[in-house]
Scaffold this motif. Structure first.
Motif, mmCIF file in Angstrom:
data_model
loop_
_atom_site.group_PDB
_atom_site.id
_atom_site.type_symbol
_atom_site.label_atom_id
_atom_site.label_comp_id
_atom_site.label_asym_id
_atom_site.label_seq_id
_atom_site.Cartn_x
_atom_site.Cartn_y
_atom_site.Cartn_z
ATOM 1 N N THR A 148 0.800 -1.103 -0.015
ATOM 2 C CA THR A 148 0.000 0.115 -0.039
ATOM 3 C C THR A 148 0.831 1.480 -0.044
ATOM 4 N N GLY A 149 0.247 2.474 -0.679
ATOM 5 C CA GLY A 149 1.022 3.494 -0.778
ATOM 6 C C GLY A 149 -0.156 4.480 -0.634
ATOM 7 N N ARG A 150 0.407 5.869 0.450
ATOM 8 C CA ARG A 150 -0.372 6.539 0.503
ATOM 9 C C ARG A 150 0.231 8.012 0.461
ATOM 10 N N SER A 151 -0.397 9.039 -0.095
ATOM 11 C CA SER A 151 0.137 10.412 -0.095
ATOM 12 C C SER A 151 -0.773 11.510 -0.178
ATOM 13 N N ALA A 152 -0.385 12.664 0.309
ATOM 14 C CA ALA A 152 -1.576 13.846 0.419
ATOM 15 C C ALA A 152 -0.767 15.002 -0.309
ATOM 16 N N ASP A 153 -1.303 15.545 -1.153
ATOM 17 C CA ASP A 153 -0.990 16.836 -1.804
ATOM 18 C C ASP A 153 -2.037 17.629 -2.089
ATOM 19 N N GLN A 154 -1.877 19.055 -2.223
ATOM 20 C CA GLN A 154 -2.852 19.777 -2.953
ATOM 21 C C GLN A 154 -3.076 19.425 -4.342
ATOM 22 N N ASP A 155 -2.403 18.881 -4.905
ATOM 23 C CA ASP A 155 -2.607 18.425 -6.334
ATOM 24 C C ASP A 155 -2.713 17.060 -6.478
ATOM 25 N N THR A 156 -4.195 16.705 -6.872
ATOM 26 C CA THR A 156 -4.494 15.203 -6.776
ATOM 27 C C THR A 156 -3.582 14.488 -7.604
ATOM 28 N N MET A 157 -3.194 14.708 -8.602
ATOM 29 C CA MET A 157 -2.331 14.080 -9.599
ATOM 30 C C MET A 157 -0.936 13.664 -8.973
ATOM 31 N N VAL A 158 -0.531 14.886 -8.224
ATOM 32 C CA VAL A 158 0.915 14.592 -7.686
ATOM 33 C C VAL A 158 0.921 13.433 -6.346
ATOM 34 N N ALA A 159 -0.255 13.707 -5.606
ATOM 35 C CA ALA A 159 -0.827 12.820 -4.729
ATOM 36 C C ALA A 159 -0.633 11.421 -5.042
ATOM 37 N N SER A 160 -1.352 11.225 -6.264
ATOM 38 C CA SER A 160 -1.669 9.783 -6.809
ATOM 39 C C SER A 160 -0.267 9.329 -7.297
ATOM 40 N N ALA A 161 0.399 10.181 -7.904
ATOM 41 C CA ALA A 161 1.709 9.661 -8.451
ATOM 42 C C ALA A 161 2.686 9.166 -7.119
ATOM 43 N N LYS A 162 2.779 10.021 -6.380
ATOM 44 C CA LYS A 162 3.301 9.537 -5.025
ATOM 45 C C LYS A 162 2.942 8.402 -4.184
ATOM 46 N N ALA A 163 1.564 8.298 -3.946
ATOM 47 C CA ALA A 163 1.024 6.953 -3.517
ATOM 48 C C ALA A 163 1.368 5.676 -4.466
ATOM 49 N N TYR A 164 1.285 5.902 -5.696
ATOM 50 C CA TYR A 164 1.674 4.873 -6.590
ATOM 51 C C TYR A 164 3.066 4.232 -6.313
ATOM 52 N N VAL A 165 4.092 5.437 -6.452
ATOM 53 C CA VAL A 165 5.360 4.945 -6.233
ATOM 54 C C VAL A 165 5.676 4.555 -4.924
ATOM 55 N N SER A 166 4.997 4.890 -3.744
ATOM 56 C CA SER A 166 5.145 4.545 -2.583
ATOM 57 C C SER A 166 4.922 3.094 -2.321
ATOM 58 N N ALA A 167 3.491 2.484 -3.017
ATOM 59 C CA ALA A 167 3.325 1.116 -2.994
ATOM 60 C C ALA A 167 4.154 0.336 -3.676
ATOM 61 N N LEU A 168 4.839 0.783 -5.185
ATOM 62 C CA LEU A 168 5.788 0.337 -6.060
ATOM 63 C C LEU A 168 7.013 0.044 -5.233
ATOM 64 N N SER A 169 7.419 1.207 -4.533
ATOM 65 C CA SER A 169 8.590 1.061 -3.507
ATOM 66 C C SER A 169 8.649 -0.179 -2.868
ATOM 67 N N LYS A 170 7.544 -0.503 -2.140
ATOM 68 C CA LYS A 170 7.364 -1.503 -1.276
ATOM 69 C C LYS A 170 7.424 -2.760 -1.863
ATOM 70 N N LEU A 171 6.939 -2.704 -3.310
ATOM 71 C CA LEU A 171 6.870 -4.170 -4.030
ATOM 72 C C LEU A 171 8.262 -4.503 -4.310
ATOM 73 N N GLN A 172 8.853 -3.257 -4.917
ATOM 74 C CA GLN A 172 10.304 -3.585 -5.267
ATOM 75 C C GLN A 172 11.259 -4.195 -4.148
ATOM 76 N N ALA A 173 10.870 -3.590 -2.955
ATOM 77 C CA ALA A 173 11.810 -3.987 -1.900
ATOM 78 C C ALA A 173 11.471 -5.529 -1.553
ATOM 79 N N LYS A 174 10.465 -6.029 -1.668
ATOM 80 C CA LYS A 174 9.818 -7.317 -1.434
ATOM 81 C C LYS A 174 10.563 -8.102 -2.545
ATOM 82 N N LEU A 175 10.504 -7.696 -3.549
ATOM 83 C CA LEU A 175 10.928 -8.547 -4.911
ATOM 84 C C LEU A 175 12.504 -8.719 -4.472
ATOM 85 N N GLN A 176 13.063 -7.576 -4.336
ATOM 86 C CA GLN A 176 14.666 -7.626 -3.760
ATOM 87 C C GLN A 176 14.994 -8.713 -2.721
#
Ligand code: KIV
Ligand code: ZN
Length: 531
Positions: free
Chosen positions: A491-519
């Motif tokens: 899971t990834g979660r983020s907050a930003d005044q720009d919904t698109m920025v928050a979406s990108a950051k939340a997605y990257v946060s979840a992806l970061s954890k997925l990558q760490a697990k694969l590693q």
């Protein structure tokens, strides 16, 4: 002061220990077992810290044999928790118990929780064991657990569907072998309050040694009665309740900690018990668990739902204005819910910001504080009014993304009726900047596609949810994302005044954890090959 047989220190010289209900939180174990609710090590530590601060007596931090992630989480939580007993779950096998004992080595007050099924259906089909073998396993497992700690809990899985005579024999064997806490789970959420009351009462009457131990309830919510069943168990003589923040847990969840605690506090006239929990931490704990698991709290959820203290109808509002007791049985302040207070604006200084963080329950290291202050100033430049919720979202965002190896550096999105929607994103991947552009079915899809161009992966988007942190069109957007792959969720979660920025950051946060697990899996594989 010494401990009772359940390994818990007396804490209140005024109230009778016999009326105390031990609060055993299993958010990090049974809560995390619910599909999609996985938490990273850092997130588990954050949750454990707040549970410890709020006065939870026992924190079940995981199931150490289940995975190296669970083992490390229990180990780390055992190291940082100062007051609570830290508990690790194990089946009735000696290997499981050894793993739990090892994970708990650094705990100030370690508890091993060992369990085995006792109901006919579980013994026959799940365990494929004869009742006599189960009985032997009870004695062997508790005896072995006692070689690690005096604080041993034994559970009869599916106790509420177990034959009474056999349950009595198992409980007696566990007590004889040295268990100080006997847990009676309603594993499948099947019981009803009067049955739970009678079950605990029956065990206390019939089992020899019952008066020297603490009985516990562990109720699942399949029929929506987990809290009622837990409290009925307490009325029957149980003095430990196993529960989770927000009622998180397998299927329909476990008994909700906040409901159990507030029921006891609010209806102390008929539930004359007490707990060591400081309820003013409830709101914060609820928000944190919701954020790190990406499990939103339903608006009408008792105690912690957004509407739990909202009075919308005219008649109710009128009554509330005349006297809050007309429609309010407990105050929002009692659960740490403060009126959305206006925080300083862009002219506020470091000192005021530090005080506000302290007030909200945050203590940040100096570097983190400087970062948070800078982000607060940036936000204040764009948002006229900043509320407590804004500060919380901002700091939670910083904490959850602090340990990640992929970060969003820049984002440009083209959206609108004309199409095609397009996103250009720059990510920092372990210090290297990479930029890609992609189109998609809408701006969010374009962003996620652009990220995939940089980091190719097979994670499936299992959740994408946007909510507003406060009211107003200039509010920060909070985005939760869940990626699923090979039976794991991230899971990834983020907050930003720009919904698109928050979406990108939340997605990257979840992806970061997925990558760490694969590693992590790759490293384990390499080690095995080398071995
Ligand atoms: O629901 C259950 O029976 C459990 C046990 C492991 C205590 O979670
Ligand atoms: Zn359970």
């Amino acid at each position: 002061m010494g401990k009772n047989n359940a390994g818990i220190k007396p804490v209140n010289p005024v109230r009778a220990e016999s009326d105390r209900v031990i609060i055993f939180d299993t958010t990090l174990r049974d809560g995390e077992q619910s599909p999609g609710a996985s938490m990273s090590l850092e997130e588990k530590v954050q949750v454990a810290e707040i549970l410890d601060k709020m006065g939870v007596d026992v924190i079940e931090a995981g199931f150490p044999i289940a995975s190296s992630g669970d083992f490390n989480a229990v180990k780390q939580v055992a190291k940082i928790v100062k007051e609570a007993s830290v508990c690790g779950l194990s089946r009735a096998s000696l290997k499981d118990i050894d793993r739990a004992g090892e994970a708990l080595r650094d705990a100030v007050n370690p508890r091993i929780h060992t369990f085995i099924s006792t109901s006919p259906v579980h013994m026959k089909y799940k365990l494929q064991m004869h009742p006599d073998e189960v009985l032997e396993a009870v004695t062997a497992s508790v005896t072995h657990a006692r070689t690690y700690t005096d604080n041993v809990e034994w559970s009869a899985e599916d106790a509420t569907r177990t034959e009474h005579d056999f349950l009595c024999r198992c409980v007696e064997a566990a007590i004889k072998a040295g268990a100080g806490t006997i847990n009676i789970p309603d594993t499948v959420g099947y019981t009803v309050p009067n049955e739970m009351f009678a079950l605990i009462e029956m065990l206390r009457e019939r089992v020899s040694g019952a008066d020297s131990i603490i009985f516990s309830t562990h109720c699942h919510n399949d029929l929506g009665m987990a809290v009622a069943n837990s409290l009925a168990g307490v009325n029957g003589g149980a003095r430990q309740v196993e529960c989770t923040i927000n009622g998180l847990g397998e299927r329909a969840g476990n008994a909700a900690l906040e409901e159990v605690v507030m029921a006891i506090n609010t209806r102390n006239d008929v539930l004359s018990y007490w707990t060591n929990v400081d309820p003013t931490y409830i709101t914060r704990a609820s928000k944190l668990v919701s954020a790190v698991t990406a499990f939103p709290v339903q608006p009408n959820k008792a105690i912690v739902g957004k509407n739990a203290f909202a009075h919308e109808s005219g008649i109710h509002q009128d009554g509330m204005l005349k006297n809050t007791q007309t429609y309010e049985i407990m105050t929002p302040e009692s659960i740490g819910l403060k009126e959305s207070s206006l925080v300083m604006g862009k002219h506020s200084g470091r000192h005021a910001f530090k005080e506000k963080l302290k007030d909200l329950g945050y203590r940040l290291a100096d570097d983190d504080f400087q970062d948070a202050f800078k982000r607060f100033k940036d936000l204040a430049d764009h948002k006229k009014q900043i509320f407590d919720e804004d500060i919380e979202a901002l700091v939670d965002d910083q904490v959850s993304q602090g340990s990640e190896h992929i970060r969003v550096v820049a984002l440009t999105v083209i959206a609108g009726t004309g199409g095609p929607q397009k996103a250009t994103i720059t990510l920092d991947v372990e210090g290297q900047h990479e930029t890609r552009e992609a189109t998609g079915e809408g701006p969010v899809d374009s962003i996620f596609n652009a990220i995939k161009e940089i980091i190719s992966h097979n994670g499936r988007l299992a959740l994408f949810e946007v909510s507003a942190v406060t009211a107003g069109t200039d509010a920060q957007a909070e985005v939760m994302v869940r990626l699923a792959q090979d039976g794991h969720t991230f899971t990834g979660r983020s907050a930003d005044q720009d919904t698109m920025v928050a979406s990108a950051k939340a997605y990257v946060s979840a992806l970061s954890k997925l990558q760490a697990k694969l590693q992590e899996a790759e490293t384990a594989h390499t080690i095995r090959i080398v071995e």
